[in-house]
Write a protein that holds these residues in place. Structure first.
Motif, PDB file in Angstrom:
ATOM      1  N   VAL A 174       0.856  -1.182   0.000  1.00 38.38           N
ATOM      2  CA  VAL A 174       0.000   0.000   0.000  1.00 38.38           C
ATOM      3  C   VAL A 174       0.894   1.235   0.000  1.00 38.38           C
ATOM      4  N   ILE A 175       0.712   2.082  -0.996  1.00 36.29           N
ATOM      5  CA  ILE A 175       1.451   3.341  -1.093  1.00 36.29           C
ATOM      6  C   ILE A 175       0.461   4.464  -0.828  1.00 36.29           C
ATOM      7  N   ASN A 176       0.640   5.139   0.294  1.00 35.88           N
ATOM      8  CA  ASN A 176      -0.322   6.152   0.718  1.00 35.88           C
ATOM      9  C   ASN A 176       0.162   7.546   0.327  1.00 35.88           C
ATOM     10  N   LYS A 177      -0.379   8.064  -0.753  1.00 38.55           N
ATOM     11  CA  LYS A 177      -0.031   9.409  -1.215  1.00 38.55           C
ATOM     12  C   LYS A 177      -1.117  10.427  -0.866  1.00 38.55           C
ATOM     13  N   THR A 178      -2.004  10.056   0.048  1.00 40.45           N
ATOM     14  CA  THR A 178      -3.068  10.968   0.468  1.00 40.45           C
ATOM     15  C   THR A 178      -2.668  11.662   1.766  1.00 40.45           C
ATOM     16  N   ASP A 179      -3.547  12.534   2.250  1.00 46.18           N
ATOM     17  CA  ASP A 179      -3.320  13.213   3.531  1.00 46.18           C
ATOM     18  C   ASP A 179      -3.950  12.452   4.690  1.00 46.18           C
ATOM     19  N   HIS A 180      -4.444  11.244   4.426  1.00 43.28           N
ATOM     20  CA  HIS A 180      -5.153  10.474   5.440  1.00 43.28           C
ATOM     21  C   HIS A 180      -4.284   9.339   5.978  1.00 43.28           C
ATOM     22  N   LYS A 181      -4.527   8.980   7.229  1.00 46.26           N
ATOM     23  CA  LYS A 181      -3.905   7.787   7.795  1.00 46.26           C
ATOM     24  C   LYS A 181      -4.730   6.578   7.359  1.00 46.26           C
ATOM     25  N   ILE A 182      -4.068   5.583   6.798  1.00 41.35           N
ATOM     26  CA  ILE A 182      -4.738   4.384   6.298  1.00 41.35           C
ATOM     27  C   ILE A 182      -4.464   3.223   7.255  1.00 41.35           C
ATOM     28  N   ILE A 183      -5.483   2.404   7.509  1.00 29.88           N
ATOM     29  CA  ILE A 183      -5.327   1.241   8.384  1.00 29.88           C
ATOM     30  C   ILE A 183      -5.294  -0.019   7.524  1.00 29.88           C
ATOM     31  N   LEU A 184      -4.166  -0.713   7.533  1.00 29.63           N
ATOM     32  CA  LEU A 184      -4.041  -1.979   6.812  1.00 29.63           C
ATOM     33  C   LEU A 184      -4.482  -3.107   7.740  1.00 29.63           C
ATOM     34  N   VAL A 185      -5.471  -3.870   7.306  1.00 26.34           N
ATOM     35  CA  VAL A 185      -6.022  -4.959   8.109  1.00 26.34           C
ATOM     36  C   VAL A 185      -5.462  -6.284   7.604  1.00 26.34           C
ATOM     37  N   THR A 186      -4.834  -7.045   8.499  1.00 25.35           N
ATOM     38  CA  THR A 186      -4.271  -8.344   8.131  1.00 25.35           C
ATOM     39  C   THR A 186      -4.824  -9.418   9.060  1.00 25.35           C
ATOM     40  N   LYS A 187      -4.642 -10.676   8.680  1.00 23.70           N
ATOM     41  CA  LYS A 187      -5.091 -11.791   9.511  1.00 23.70           C
ATOM     42  C   LYS A 187      -4.210 -11.903  10.753  1.00 23.70           C
ATOM     43  N   ALA A 188      -4.847 -12.135  11.899  1.00 22.60           N
ATOM     44  CA  ALA A 188      -4.095 -12.310  13.148  1.00 22.60           C
ATOM     45  C   ALA A 188      -3.626 -13.758  13.238  1.00 22.60           C
ATOM     46  N   TRP A 189      -2.623 -14.086  12.436  1.00 23.87           N
ATOM     47  CA  TRP A 189      -2.199 -15.483  12.319  1.00 23.87           C
ATOM     48  C   TRP A 189      -0.907 -15.770  13.087  1.00 23.87           C
ATOM     49  N   ASN A 190      -0.259 -14.742  13.613  1.00 23.56           N
ATOM     50  CA  ASN A 190       1.027 -14.972  14.268  1.00 23.56           C
ATOM     51  C   ASN A 190       0.978 -14.704  15.767  1.00 23.56           C
ATOM     52  N   GLN A 191      -0.229 -14.768  16.356  1.00 24.13           N
ATOM     53  CA  GLN A 191      -0.347 -14.528  17.784  1.00 24.13           C
ATOM     54  C   GLN A 191      -0.502 -15.851  18.532  1.00 24.13           C
ATOM     55  N   GLU A 192       0.158 -15.948  19.665  1.00 23.13           N
ATOM     56  CA  GLU A 192       0.077 -17.148  20.498  1.00 23.13           C
ATOM     57  C   GLU A 192      -0.414 -16.749  21.884  1.00 23.13           C
ATOM     58  N   TYR A 193      -1.391 -17.499  22.410  1.00 26.31           N
ATOM     59  CA  TYR A 193      -1.959 -17.190  23.716  1.00 26.31           C
ATOM     60  C   TYR A 193      -1.866 -18.423  24.606  1.00 26.31           C
ATOM     61  N   LYS A 194      -1.403 -18.234  25.857  1.00 24.26           N
ATOM     62  CA  LYS A 194      -1.328 -19.340  26.808  1.00 24.26           C
ATOM     63  C   LYS A 194      -1.611 -18.827  28.214  1.00 24.26           C
ATOM     64  N   THR A 195      -2.244 -19.679  29.036  1.00 21.12           N
ATOM     65  CA  THR A 195      -2.328 -19.397  30.463  1.00 21.12           C
ATOM     66  C   THR A 195      -1.217 -20.173  31.157  1.00 21.12           C
ATOM     67  N   LYS A 196      -0.910 -19.798  32.383  1.00 21.60           N
ATOM     68  CA  LYS A 196       0.125 -20.504  33.132  1.00 21.60           C
ATOM     69  C   LYS A 196      -0.328 -21.934  33.418  1.00 21.60           C
ATOM     70  N   PRO A 197       0.622 -22.863  33.582  1.00 18.31           N
ATOM     71  CA  PRO A 197       0.255 -24.264  33.862  1.00 18.31           C
ATOM     72  C   PRO A 197      -0.645 -24.383  35.084  1.00 18.31           C
ATOM     73  N   ASN A 198      -1.656 -25.247  34.982  1.00 19.27           N
ATOM     74  CA  ASN A 198      -2.580 -25.546  36.085  1.00 19.27           C
ATOM     75  C   ASN A 198      -3.374 -24.325  36.557  1.00 19.27           C
ATOM     76  N   THR A 199      -3.565 -23.363  35.681  1.00 19.70           N
ATOM     77  CA  THR A 199      -4.385 -22.197  36.032  1.00 19.70           C
ATOM     78  C   THR A 199      -5.534 -22.066  35.037  1.00 19.70           C
ATOM     79  N   LYS A 200      -6.589 -21.443  35.494  1.00 15.68           N
ATOM     80  CA  LYS A 200      -7.742 -21.184  34.638  1.00 15.68           C
ATOM     81  C   LYS A 200      -8.186 -19.741  34.830  1.00 15.68           C
ATOM     82  N   PHE A 201      -8.997 -19.265  33.921  1.00 20.39           N
ATOM     83  CA  PHE A 201      -9.556 -17.929  34.051  1.00 20.39           C
ATOM     84  C   PHE A 201     -11.059 -18.012  33.797  1.00 20.39           C
ATOM     85  N   TYR A 202     -11.768 -17.000  34.285  1.00 22.25           N
ATOM     86  CA  TYR A 202     -13.220 -16.993  34.110  1.00 22.25           C
ATOM     87  C   TYR A 202     -13.579 -16.153  32.890  1.00 22.25           C
TER      88      TYR A 202
END
Length: 241
Positions: A174-202
């Motif tokens: 994306v080449i932004n030659k305008t005066d506006h801020k552009i938001i590039l939306v991509t897939k959230a494919w590189n995020q990893e989520y973990k809770t600590k061992p033997n813990t849970k959340f509500y």
């Protein structure tokens, strides 16, 4: 994608008054309230501008939208208004006004001396679509696919400031030659989520999207009860085939 002075975004910004004048001419029942609504809808400066990466574009067409789309789903979205830029020649601009979501599809090409405007509305309170007969089904369905992806699926965003460029040919530069801020939306494919061992959340009770029907392609608003959970979600890049 290069967004410059000949892009649909910039032409919409610079020709707003002319567009409104033409819409008035074509509508014999135009009222003062229509002036207020169309000015809200076409207020480019007050809206976030979204561009989708190639990975998102490739995914959009896997989202099936039925002819009898349940507009109640749109009540749960996060984005009240915005501009979705499909490419340099086409965009959707949308605004929630009262209990209605008004949308304009704008196409323009200086090279071909061509422009086209289509306006349609989703009545969120009455659960109905207000779409003129001359508007092809794919026009409003494509908008819904974009909005469903933007508001109901995991995404990552990158802000591209004026006179900046970002991305690769594979990802979608994306080449932004305008005066506006552009938001590039991509897939959230590189995020990893973990809770600590033997813990849970509500997890609190909440409303969410669940995919139903043949092939799980139909979105449905579902109430999800609160529960204790453990989280172990590997990054999608690690499980991608």
């Amino acid at each position: 994608m290069k967004l410059g002075e000949d892009s649909s975004l910039e032409i919409l910004r610079t020709s707003k008054d002319n567009l409104i004048h033409k819409l008035k001419e074509k509508s014999p029942t135009w009222e003062d309230s229509d002036d207020i609504e169309i000015n809200q809808l076409l207020d480019v400066y007050e809206k976030n501008k979204y561009v989708f990466s190639n990975s998102v574009i490739d995914t959009l067409y896997t989202i099936k939208v039925n002819d009898e789309f349940d507009c109640n789903i749109l009540k749960e979205r996060k984005t009240l208004n915005g501009i979705i830029i499909l490419d340099s020649t086409e965009l959707y601009i949308f605004q929630e006004i009262g209990e209605k979501l008004k949308v304009m599809n704008f196409k323009v090409s200086i090279k071909d001396d061509y422009s086209d405007i289509k306006i349609f509305t989703f009545n969120l309170n009455e659960n109905e679509k207000i779409i003129a007969e001359n508007i092809e089904t794919e026009v409003w369905k494509k908008f819904l696919r974009c909005l469903i992806y933007l508001d109901f699926l995991p995404t990552e965003t990158k802000y591209i400031n004026p006179n900046e460029k970002f991305g690769t040919r594979k990802q979608g530069k994306v080449i932004n030659k305008t005066d506006h801020k552009i938001i590039l939306v991509t897939k959230a494919w590189n995020q990893e989520y973990k809770t600590k061992p033997n813990t849970k959340f509500y997890s609190k009770a909440h409303w969410g999207i669940r995919w139903t029907g043949s092939g799980r392609t139909t979105p449905k608003i579902t109430f999800i009860k609160g529960s204790l959970k453990g989280l172990n979600k590997p990054a999608e890049k690690e499980i991608k085939r």
